[in-house]
Scaffold this motif. Structure first.
Motif, mmCIF file in Angstrom:
data_model
loop_
_atom_site.group_PDB
_atom_site.id
_atom_site.type_symbol
_atom_site.label_atom_id
_atom_site.label_comp_id
_atom_site.label_asym_id
_atom_site.label_seq_id
_atom_site.Cartn_x
_atom_site.Cartn_y
_atom_site.Cartn_z
ATOM 1 N N GLN A 8 0.833 -1.197 0.000
ATOM 2 C CA GLN A 8 0.000 0.000 0.000
ATOM 3 C C GLN A 8 0.873 1.255 0.000
ATOM 4 N N MET A 9 0.368 2.306 -0.618
ATOM 5 C CA MET A 9 1.016 3.603 -0.530
ATOM 6 C C MET A 9 0.102 4.506 0.289
ATOM 7 N N VAL A 10 0.636 5.049 1.372
ATOM 8 C CA VAL A 10 -0.143 5.935 2.237
ATOM 9 C C VAL A 10 0.546 7.285 2.303
ATOM 10 N N VAL B 239 3.874 0.604 2.593
ATOM 11 C CA VAL B 239 3.677 -0.359 3.683
ATOM 12 C C VAL B 239 3.252 -1.690 3.064
ATOM 13 N N TYR B 240 4.094 -2.686 3.209
ATOM 14 C CA TYR B 240 3.781 -4.008 2.671
ATOM 15 C C TYR B 240 3.188 -4.879 3.768
ATOM 16 N N THR B 241 2.136 -5.621 3.445
ATOM 17 C CA THR B 241 1.527 -6.523 4.419
ATOM 18 C C THR B 241 1.216 -7.862 3.764
ATOM 19 N N LEU C 31 7.092 -16.844 8.076
ATOM 20 C CA LEU C 31 6.326 -16.511 9.277
ATOM 21 C C LEU C 31 4.875 -16.140 8.988
ATOM 22 N N SER C 32 4.578 -15.831 7.737
ATOM 23 C CA SER C 32 3.259 -15.283 7.410
ATOM 24 C C SER C 32 2.129 -16.305 7.520
ATOM 25 N N ASP C 33 2.463 -17.568 7.743
ATOM 26 C CA ASP C 33 1.411 -18.555 7.953
ATOM 27 C C ASP C 33 0.812 -18.453 9.354
ATOM 28 N N LYS C 34 1.541 -17.812 10.268
ATOM 29 C CA LYS C 34 1.078 -17.701 11.651
ATOM 30 C C LYS C 34 0.902 -16.255 12.126
ATOM 31 N N TYR C 35 1.542 -15.291 11.437
ATOM 32 C CA TYR C 35 1.529 -13.900 11.899
ATOM 33 C C TYR C 35 1.125 -12.961 10.760
ATOM 34 N N LYS C 36 0.630 -11.798 11.148
ATOM 35 C CA LYS C 36 0.435 -10.707 10.205
ATOM 36 C C LYS C 36 1.785 -10.016 10.033
ATOM 37 N N ILE C 37 2.191 -9.800 8.798
ATOM 38 C CA ILE C 37 3.489 -9.202 8.502
ATOM 39 C C ILE C 37 3.297 -7.769 8.029
ATOM 40 N N ALA C 38 4.130 -6.856 8.514
ATOM 41 C CA ALA C 38 4.108 -5.466 8.049
ATOM 42 C C ALA C 38 5.537 -4.976 7.853
ATOM 43 N N GLN D 202 2.128 6.449 11.988
ATOM 44 C CA GLN D 202 1.025 6.897 11.134
ATOM 45 C C GLN D 202 0.850 5.981 9.933
ATOM 46 N N ALA D 203 1.965 5.580 9.328
ATOM 47 C CA ALA D 203 1.898 4.732 8.132
ATOM 48 C C ALA D 203 1.209 3.406 8.445
ATOM 49 N N LEU D 204 1.542 2.810 9.578
ATOM 50 C CA LEU D 204 0.923 1.535 9.950
ATOM 51 C C LEU D 204 -0.571 1.702 10.193
ATOM 52 N N LEU D 205 -0.957 2.759 10.899
ATOM 53 C CA LEU D 205 -2.372 2.999 11.175
ATOM 54 C C LEU D 205 -3.149 3.253 9.883
ATOM 55 N N LEU D 206 -2.561 4.025 8.973
ATOM 56 C CA LEU D 206 -3.222 4.303 7.695
ATOM 57 C C LEU D 206 -3.353 3.049 6.845
ATOM 58 N N ALA D 207 -2.443 2.096 7.075
ATOM 59 C CA ALA D 207 -2.507 0.828 6.343
ATOM 60 C C ALA D 207 -3.456 -0.159 7.018
#
Length: 325
Positions: free
Chosen positions: A46-48, A57-59, A89-96, A124-129
């Protein structure tokens, strides 16, 4: 005598002409390649908009526990640099993976790089994402300072820190640590050369990047990394981070070490480039952890970019340390 002067003048003119021509060839070659690479440099996340500038911010991933990966100083593409690790790790966790100003797909802008500004931008970037705290912070290298400061200022937002060969305040204050001013001038010269495109004629520089040399990237992802590298190497914000480094370290040192679960992966010191012995480098991090009650560390015989050299080991130990919910 006049004849000798004419010969000297002719030679100097020839040398200057050759230098100008060579410079034009380098610049034109760089511009041509940049145009061809545009198709590769499309945001992967995402671009915020944060304070008027675009941040990437990649998730990916599943779960209610969010791991926030913070890239080390000068890492051209944080998203691809961490991929070898977070893909395990992304099979068990949210990645940012928030990319700071001057990094990856984020804008290059003339903005302050003091710790408070950088921290607020990432928050701010994480919250906007759409990513809400608490977070498990996974910093590499220089962002060890930001992760500790984050936990000091906003303890409810950080549930744990998993440091990947991080710089701790005692390392920056050690008398043997080179002053940032000693190499900033050299980096600025290198940055100028890179901006012109000189490094395209030295392919060993990009090929030595840990993500390309040792990571588990596909051939296409390596091409993307190379394209980003020629746009995001020693950018002005990256250089400014070094200018502000000691002031930022003092901010962290002025507050007590955060008391929360902390795990450090500690390298053998190869690739740091500051002249530390293996024992010195490991000692800085171990000593800092002695001030945190709930802390652990893992010594590893790999270089500084552990996320690329030993992703399987890191992933398993992170799963053991951080409960997935």
């Amino acid at each position: 005598m006049k004849k000798i002067r004419k010969i000297i003048g002719f030679c100097l003119g020839g040398i200057i002409s050759i230098l100008i021509l060579a410079t034009l060839v380098v610049i034109i070659n760089h511009k041509i390649h940049l145009g061809k690479e545009d198709v590769l440099v499309k945001p992967m996340g995402q671009m915020v908009s944060v304070d008027g500038h675009n941040m990437s911010v990649y998730t990916e991933g599943q779960g209610n526990t969010t791991l926030v990966f913070l890239a080390g100083g000068g890492t051209a593409s944080p998203i691809l640099d961490f991929k070898s690790l977070y893909s395990r790790l992304s099979d068990k966790y949210k990645i940012a993976v928030p990319e700071r100003i001057g990094y990856g797909f984020s804008d290059v802008a003339d903005v302050p790089r003091d710790l408070d500004t950088v921290l607020e931008e990432d928050r701010q970037a994480l919250l906007l994402a759409g990513l809400k705290p608490p977070y498990v912070l996974v910093p590499h290298s220089i962002t060890g300072l930001e992760s500790v400061y984050w936990a000091q200022k906003y303890p409810k937002e950080v549930s744990a820190i998993v440091g990947i060969d991080v710089g701790t305040v005692n390392a920056y204050f050690d008398p043997s640590t080179p002053k940032a001013s000693d190499f900033i001038a050299k980096i600025k010269i290198l940055a100028f050369a890179e901006k012109m495109g000189v490094t395209r004629f030295i392919p060993s520089m990009v090929e030595s990047e840990a993500a390309i040399k040792a990571g588990n990237l596909t051939a296409h992802e390596k091409d993307i990394y190379r394209a980003i590298y020629y746009r995001r190497t020693n950018t002005p914000p990256m250089v400014e981070e070094l200018v502000d480094l000691m002031d930022n370290a003092h901010k962290v040192d002025a507050l007590p070490p955060p008391q929360l679960p902390v795990l450090f992966f500690i390298s053998n010191g190869d690739g740091i480039g500051l002249g530390y012995s293996k024992e010195q480098w490991q000692g800085f991090q171990i000593s800092y952890l002695s001030k945190i009650a709930n802390s652990k560390y893992v010594l590893m015989d790999y270089g500084h970019y552990l996320q690329d050299f030993a992703p399987d080991v890191l992933a398993q130990k992170i799963k053991d340390f951080v409960p997935a919910t």
